[in-house]
Design an enzyme around this catalytic site. Sequence first.
Site, PDB file in Angstrom:
ATOM      1  N   ASP A 164       0.657  -1.364  -0.083  1.00  0.00           N
ATOM      2  CA  ASP A 164       0.159   0.247   0.226  1.00  0.00           C
ATOM      3  C   ASP A 164       0.412   1.431   0.056  1.00  0.00           C
ATOM      4  O   ASP A 164       1.532   1.729   1.161  1.00  0.00           O
ATOM      5  CB  ASP A 164      -1.281   0.140   1.096  1.00  0.00           C
ATOM      6  CG  ASP A 164      -1.908   0.909   1.400  1.00  0.00           C
ATOM      7  OD1 ASP A 164      -2.169   1.724   0.111  1.00  0.00           O
ATOM      8  OD2 ASP A 164      -1.841   1.893   2.480  1.00  0.00           O
ATOM      9  N   GLY A 182       1.212   4.829   0.109  1.00  0.00           N
ATOM     10  CA  GLY A 182       0.825   6.457   0.220  1.00  0.00           C
ATOM     11  C   GLY A 182       2.135   6.912   0.370  1.00  0.00           C
ATOM     12  O   GLY A 182       2.308   7.252   0.071  1.00  0.00           O
ATOM     13  N   ASN A 183       1.100   8.674   1.217  1.00  0.00           N
ATOM     14  CA  ASN A 183       1.698   9.753   0.782  1.00  0.00           C
ATOM     15  C   ASN A 183       3.040  10.306   1.646  1.00  0.00           C
ATOM     16  O   ASN A 183       4.134  10.664   1.160  1.00  0.00           O
ATOM     17  CB  ASN A 183       0.571  11.112   1.178  1.00  0.00           C
ATOM     18  CG  ASN A 183      -0.236  11.379  -0.672  1.00  0.00           C
ATOM     19  OD1 ASN A 183       0.043  10.854  -1.279  1.00  0.00           O
ATOM     20  ND2 ASN A 183      -1.258  10.758   0.227  1.00  0.00           N
ATOM     21  N   ASP A 233      -6.980   2.068  -1.537  1.00  0.00           N
ATOM     22  CA  ASP A 233      -6.310   2.592  -0.240  1.00  0.00           C
ATOM     23  C   ASP A 233      -7.686   2.061   0.235  1.00  0.00           C
ATOM     24  O   ASP A 233      -8.216   1.272   1.057  1.00  0.00           O
ATOM     25  CB  ASP A 233      -5.744   3.342   0.491  1.00  0.00           C
ATOM     26  CG  ASP A 233      -6.064   4.915   0.097  1.00  0.00           C
ATOM     27  OD1 ASP A 233      -6.838   4.475  -0.771  1.00  0.00           O
ATOM     28  OD2 ASP A 233      -6.005   5.607   1.002  1.00  0.00           O
ATOM     29  N   THR A 235      -1.385  10.804   6.486  1.00  0.00           N
ATOM     30  CA  THR A 235      -1.320  12.024   5.823  1.00  0.00           C
ATOM     31  C   THR A 235      -2.421  13.142   5.982  1.00  0.00           C
ATOM     32  O   THR A 235      -2.696  13.822   6.022  1.00  0.00           O
ATOM     33  CB  THR A 235      -0.450  11.613   4.427  1.00  0.00           C
ATOM     34  OG1 THR A 235       0.640  10.886   4.778  1.00  0.00           O
ATOM     35  CG2 THR A 235      -0.078  13.484   4.405  1.00  0.00           C
TER      36      THR A 235
END
Length: 262
Positions: free
Chosen positions: A6, A8-9, A109, A132
């Site tokens: 996954d 993510g930022n 996500d 985030t």
Amino acid sequence: MLLAIDIGNSNISLGVFRESELLMKAKISVQTRRSADEYAVTLYDLLRMHQIARQDISGCILASVVPELTGLVEPAAGMVAGCQVLRVGPGIKTGFRIRIDDPSQLGGDLAADTLAALKEYSPPLVIVDAGTVTTIVAVDMDKTYLGGCILPGIRLSAQMLKETTALLPSIELGGQDGACLGRNSASAMRCGLLLGSAMMVDGFIDRYRSLPGMAGAACIATGGSAELVTARCRSQIQLDPDLTLKGLRYLYEANCPKRRAT
């Protein structure tokens, strides 16, 4: 075994499953200047550290909200796993209805969170993913994804306060202080960020529960900042830190039924 990724930022979350058992999980900080080869080395080293042989990986699934990183991590995962990577995106089978303007815009996500919540909890559901950014989404009693909201994450909000003001200090967000009145700048910031975030989550939960098909919705929370926020909520919220990774496993099984990872 299945490798679930996954992106993510702020972090890349990894999990390795044998059937339904999560054998390992890890996080890698996001670095866009890394090459695909460097990410491959990092993935390989993490597997070795957890005593998992790359030859035992028989499947791989990836969800990403950072397109720039997708093009680096996906080939890296393919090199390490030695198989084609299933990317969560338009056309993938989710197993639930999506009632938003353009279903192809649903983030991987959020698709994973929703499927895992539907598999492991009873709808209707409110799902909070606090990273985030904080997302709060509604899934009605007919297992339909209705939509949701996107808010600045609590750590991002703290960073923005510090960077855009001249006199406000840097603060730590931990601790159990639930006061609603700050008596100095640091405590006022902590109060506003922690309690304010909790009140926003509570407010959206109340409003979602008033929607058709959402009465009495159970609330599930995941994400790196979930515990910080939900500890101050008045709503009863179930923490599930592995919700997204579990959802990726369910998505893989729904789309590659003949290749269930063992």
